[in-house]
Enzyme design. Structure first.
Site, PDB file in Angstrom:
ATOM      1  N   ASP B 138       1.038  -1.251   0.400  1.00  0.00           N
ATOM      2  CA  ASP B 138       0.114   0.032   0.349  1.00  0.00           C
ATOM      3  C   ASP B 138       1.142   1.109  -0.186  1.00  0.00           C
ATOM      4  OD1 ASP B 138      -2.607   1.089  -0.033  1.00  0.00           O
ATOM      5  OD2 ASP B 138      -3.072   1.386   1.938  1.00  0.00           O
ATOM      6  N   HIS B 145      -3.644  13.919   0.866  1.00  0.00           N
ATOM      7  CA  HIS B 145      -3.599  13.083   2.550  1.00  0.00           C
ATOM      8  C   HIS B 145      -2.795  13.337   3.188  1.00  0.00           C
ATOM      9  CE1 HIS B 145      -5.155   9.613   4.326  1.00  0.00           C
ATOM     10  NE2 HIS B 145      -4.364   8.765   3.507  1.00  0.00           N
ATOM     11  N   ARG B 154       1.076  14.114  13.888  1.00  0.00           N
ATOM     12  CA  ARG B 154       1.900  15.565  13.987  1.00  0.00           C
ATOM     13  C   ARG B 154       1.917  17.168  13.982  1.00  0.00           C
ATOM     14  NH1 ARG B 154       2.948  10.982  10.852  1.00  0.00           N
ATOM     15  NH2 ARG B 154       3.157  12.759   9.170  1.00  0.00           N
ATOM     16  N   GLU B 210     -11.049   4.293   3.040  1.00  0.00           N
ATOM     17  CA  GLU B 210      -9.587   4.761   2.425  1.00  0.00           C
ATOM     18  C   GLU B 210     -10.385   4.498   1.269  1.00  0.00           C
ATOM     19  OE1 GLU B 210      -5.786   4.312   3.835  1.00  0.00           O
ATOM     20  OE2 GLU B 210      -6.312   6.333   4.971  1.00  0.00           O
ATOM     21  N   GLU B 212      -8.949   4.505  -2.563  1.00  0.00           N
ATOM     22  CA  GLU B 212      -8.091   4.189  -3.204  1.00  0.00           C
ATOM     23  C   GLU B 212      -8.481   3.006  -4.738  1.00  0.00           C
ATOM     24  OE1 GLU B 212      -4.381   1.998  -1.181  1.00  0.00           O
ATOM     25  OE2 GLU B 212      -5.166   3.456   1.028  1.00  0.00           O
ATOM     26  N   ASP B 244      -9.143   1.127   1.528  1.00  0.00           N
ATOM     27  CA  ASP B 244      -8.390   0.164   2.859  1.00  0.00           C
ATOM     28  C   ASP B 244      -8.722  -0.072   4.223  1.00  0.00           C
ATOM     29  OD1 ASP B 244      -5.675   0.033   4.070  1.00  0.00           O
ATOM     30  OD2 ASP B 244      -5.053   1.359   3.682  1.00  0.00           O
ATOM     31  N   ARG B 248      -8.887   3.710  13.408  1.00  0.00           N
ATOM     32  CA  ARG B 248      -7.604   5.598  13.833  1.00  0.00           C
ATOM     33  C   ARG B 248      -7.181   5.126  14.802  1.00  0.00           C
ATOM     34  NH1 ARG B 248      -6.562   5.989   7.965  1.00  0.00           N
ATOM     35  NH2 ARG B 248      -7.958   6.891   7.183  1.00  0.00           N
ATOM     36  N   GLN B 251      -4.218   2.562  15.252  1.00  0.00           N
ATOM     37  CA  GLN B 251      -3.680   2.857  14.375  1.00  0.00           C
ATOM     38  C   GLN B 251      -2.524   4.524  14.850  1.00  0.00           C
ATOM     39  OE1 GLN B 251      -4.685   4.538  10.361  1.00  0.00           O
ATOM     40  NE2 GLN B 251      -2.535   4.827   9.931  1.00  0.00           N
ATOM     41  N   LYS B 264      -5.047  -1.642   9.914  1.00  0.00           N
ATOM     42  CA  LYS B 264      -5.418  -1.913   8.409  1.00  0.00           C
ATOM     43  C   LYS B 264      -5.859  -3.785   8.041  1.00  0.00           C
ATOM     44  CE  LYS B 264      -3.360   2.452   6.832  1.00  0.00           C
ATOM     45  NZ  LYS B 264      -4.249   2.935   6.224  1.00  0.00           N
ATOM     46  N   THR B 268      -9.856  -5.898   3.083  1.00  0.00           N
ATOM     47  CA  THR B 268      -9.314  -4.904   3.091  1.00  0.00           C
ATOM     48  C   THR B 268     -10.255  -5.562   1.684  1.00  0.00           C
ATOM     49  OG1 THR B 268      -6.663  -4.064   3.275  1.00  0.00           O
ATOM     50  CG2 THR B 268      -7.476  -3.976   1.014  1.00  0.00           C
ATOM     51  N   THR B 370      -3.998   6.683  -0.030  1.00  0.00           N
ATOM     52  CA  THR B 370      -6.397   7.391  -0.028  1.00  0.00           C
ATOM     53  C   THR B 370      -5.888   8.412  -1.152  1.00  0.00           C
ATOM     54  OG1 THR B 370      -6.190   6.923   2.230  1.00  0.00           O
ATOM     55  CG2 THR B 370      -7.933   8.889   1.329  1.00  0.00           C
ATOM     56  N   GLU B 384     -10.530  12.511   7.560  1.00  0.00           N
ATOM     57  CA  GLU B 384      -9.978  14.230   6.799  1.00  0.00           C
ATOM     58  C   GLU B 384     -11.461  15.099   6.810  1.00  0.00           C
ATOM     59  OE1 GLU B 384      -7.285  13.816   3.376  1.00  0.00           O
ATOM     60  OE2 GLU B 384      -7.962  11.967   4.373  1.00  0.00           O
TER      61      GLU B 384
END
Lengths: 444, 444
Positions: B138, B145, B154, B210, B212, B244, B248, B251, B264, B268, B370, B384
């Site tokens: 991936d 994204h 971050r 996500e 993709e 995907d 969160r 994660q 994840k 899928t 994504t 997002e």
């Protein structure tokens, strides 16, 4: 937890005399499985069991239809060119086959004369990876390794707060797993040297080995199903040695935020022989943590784990260089550690991997992560031994190393021993570094 | 770069009338491949090609031995229960088969009457993933994204310094990839809520999709071999849609330092139909970067990339909830984006993946990462759209969402359109969230 059975009887001896030597990796108490053929023969690959310095050809043995009961279909599955179907049968089937093979190979077996023609010397065979690995997952179970690497990559924050709670792992690359004997070119990658102003393409200058234990999954699981800790080992077929080659300069530039990628997917080497958990039963050890450390969350903790969840498995890395081989200098032992010191056990790896419902398939492979011990000479990688390349390691013959050079050959070894029991070996995992291919110029 | 050929002729019409509708995903110019069988039939899976609202049964067609030249072995490979062998034949073989199928399906084909019995309505079939995916990788190719997620994870360092230079990717889990129509339980995992003092086990509260693009590899490569950018697309079979799924909260607790793992690997979902690069040739677009951004390193840059390395592929996410379905409220479009806005192209993914010698195998799958666009309504994930759960999204019917709730159904769509050419669709990728299974208590 596996229970000791007759195949462990330390009094058992084999009619294959090399199996009875005190330092043999493959006594009759071991009986590990691999996939092999005679070197360069063009024969089909098929399963084999190790006994002393020989392979007993399980494809040929299947042709004799020697066993009854559940050993018979297990033997049939071993005649295939990969052992996935055999691994999928589960621990009872593998146990039945090992018991039948133990009977056939013991010194007083009436079949000795009959079976001698099915032995092939190990020096005359080539191996392939025992299973078609559907998914390869690499854990990070040594806290000593995590701390040492953390100090180099993140001096201000060496051990991340999740480490003591989460069996950290990432998905690795299955396509590039090869058996012992592999030779591979030093990989090229994007690196960003400290003095540079932009990243550049280069053959890695910080090629490293990682001393790991490999875990082959036996019986698989369904998507959406959790494996409780108490049942976790029933999904494990056995162990091998695993070298998770790493390009440290590529790794440090690429690994954030999604983890290692090209720095580790160019090659992974495994030892050919897979030693069953049943064979390792005498070497189980209590699993514990130092006083003051947090207990695992309940799904990763139970009495059986604490009684015998660890495995007292000695591990070593040996290195010889092209110059050492030319000069007749014997290989140097770089480090030694023990899988017993792992922060997480095999059962905890399985229980955690399936916590969210991820399915496992027979033949899936786990790496334990680099097994480093608490002492300085117990570091399972050159990154640690050389303190990130700051402190070269002296080799017999006068050379020194921070990271691997072309022609270097790395040999992993692993074995269990305990008074009153016969030594059980994992064999060897050997591979050699070749020079990098030419750098691509422009886009060609 | 694929070259336009006769299969793109916008004047072509099919004797399958639904293929000629202006909004059809599968006109005669598309001819994507899947693996199918009649729903609930217990038949063997085999290859099929989409035409209008039907599947042409390639297993049955192979039985008629209708083609000569390289289309014949390609058709034979499509009769198998997975398309790996077909994909391995390479773009010329797939092109020959598409040309032969185009002839057979065009309005004036003399074979129409003969072939009609080989059509199966798409509403009456079930699919499996088109290939046995050896490895799933991936990527993270949308800078929009990466920036949006980086701001949440971050805030002080949203876009890491490697992003603009390295096509960032991680290895994903192949075993849990399922075709459109999947229903899966909300996963359980370790989370560490802000107010907690220790991590805990919980069903994820931040389940996300996500959006993709999936990329199936065609012709494989040898271990140790680099694919130059100019040859990269010759190793690509085609594209699909890929969701995907991501937990969160799991994660954010687990992902350092080795990347996402259980957050994840529980599921899928891919769309069943794989659209060849040949069918997408009319929709290629220049690949470029905004002024002032660094050029890629030379191994990721060439004139063909800049002329047409991108693909003008529209993408959409649609959501309906259990309550919306019960009330007859139509699905809501959550976002739309375009693969053209990706920071890295398909060819760059292949060239980078093989830079260090990692081998690709036919049927390997890449996810693009994504695909979010520059505008706020072009975000390809709820993370997002809801600004990390801070800003609920209102749905028609009165509900709102920060993350997915049980019963939510997510539908990805993708298509290409351009004046003077027939619209090419990727079909749909649909899946539904079920409630979590009970939490494990203690170690059971």
């Amino acid at each position: 937890m596996a229970v000791l059975n007759a195949t462990h009887d330390p009094g058992l001896r084999s009619w294959v005399s090399t199996a009875n030597l005190p330092d043999a990796d493959f006594p009759i108490q071991n009986l590990p499985f691999a996939v092999f053929r005679r070197t360069g023969s063009g024969e089909s690959f098929r399963g084999g069991v190790a006994i002393g310095d020989c392979v007993l050809d399980l494809g040929a043995l299947h042709g004799l239809d020697p066993f009854r009961g559940s050993a018979a279909p297990a033997l049939g599955a071993c005649a295939a060119p990969r052992l996935n179907a055999f691994m999928a049968l589960g621990e009872e089937a593998a146990g039945a086959l090992r018991a039948a093979l133990s009977q056939a190979l013991r010194a007083d077996s009436p079949d000795a004369q009959h079976l001698r023609s099915l032995l092939v010397p190990q020096h005359a065979v080539e191996y392939r990876v025992a299973a078609d690995v559907g998914d390869y997952t690499d854990f990070y179970t040594s806290i000593h390794h995590a701390l040492a690497v953390g100090r180099l990559f993140r001096p201000d924050n060496p051990l991340l707060p999740n480490y003591k709670w989460v069996p950290i792992a990432y998905h690795g690359r299955a396509s590039s797993i090869r058996p012992s004997g592999q030779e591979f070119a030093r990989p090229v990658g994007q690196v960003f040297p400290p003095a540079a102003t932009a990243p550049q393409l280069a053959a890695t200058r910080r090629l490293d080995y990682e001393l790991e234990v490999g875990v082959f999954i036996g019986r698989g699981t369904e998507l959406g199903t959790r494996v409780p800790l108490a049942a976790a080992e029933s999904h494990v077929f056995g162990l091998c040695l695993l070298n998770d080659w790493s390009a440290r300069d590529v790794q440090s530039w690429e690994y954030q935020p999604l983890g290692p990628f090209l720095s580790k997917n160019f090659a992974t080497t495994v030892s050919p022989w897979v030693v069953t958990l049943e064979a390792l039963a005498p070497f189980r050890a209590p699993w514990s943590r130092p006083a003051g450390e947090p207990a695992p969350l309940p799904y990763l903790d139970d009495a059986a784990l604490r009684a015998g969840g660890a495995i007292d498995l000695n591990l070593e890395v040996w290195l010889d260089t092209a110059r050492m081989r030319a000069a007749g200098v014997p290989p140097a032992r770089m480090s030694h550690s023990n899988f017993r010191d792992s922060w997480w056990s095999v059962a905890q790896m399985v229980a955690h991997h399936t916590l969210g419902g991820c399915n496992l398939r027979a033949g899936d492979l786990f790496g334990s992560g680099t097994q480093s011990g608490p002492a300085a000479d117990q570091a399972g990688s050159l990154l640690e031994l050389s303190a990130g390349g700051q402190r070269p390691v002296r080799l017999p013959g006068g050379e020194q190393r921070t990271f691997l050079e072309d022609g270097d050959r790395v040999r992993l070894r692993g074995w269990c021993e305990r008074p009153g029991y016969v030594r059980i070996g994992l064999g060897e995992c050997v591979a050699t570094v070749l020079p990098a291919s030419a750098l691509p110029d422009a886009a060609t």
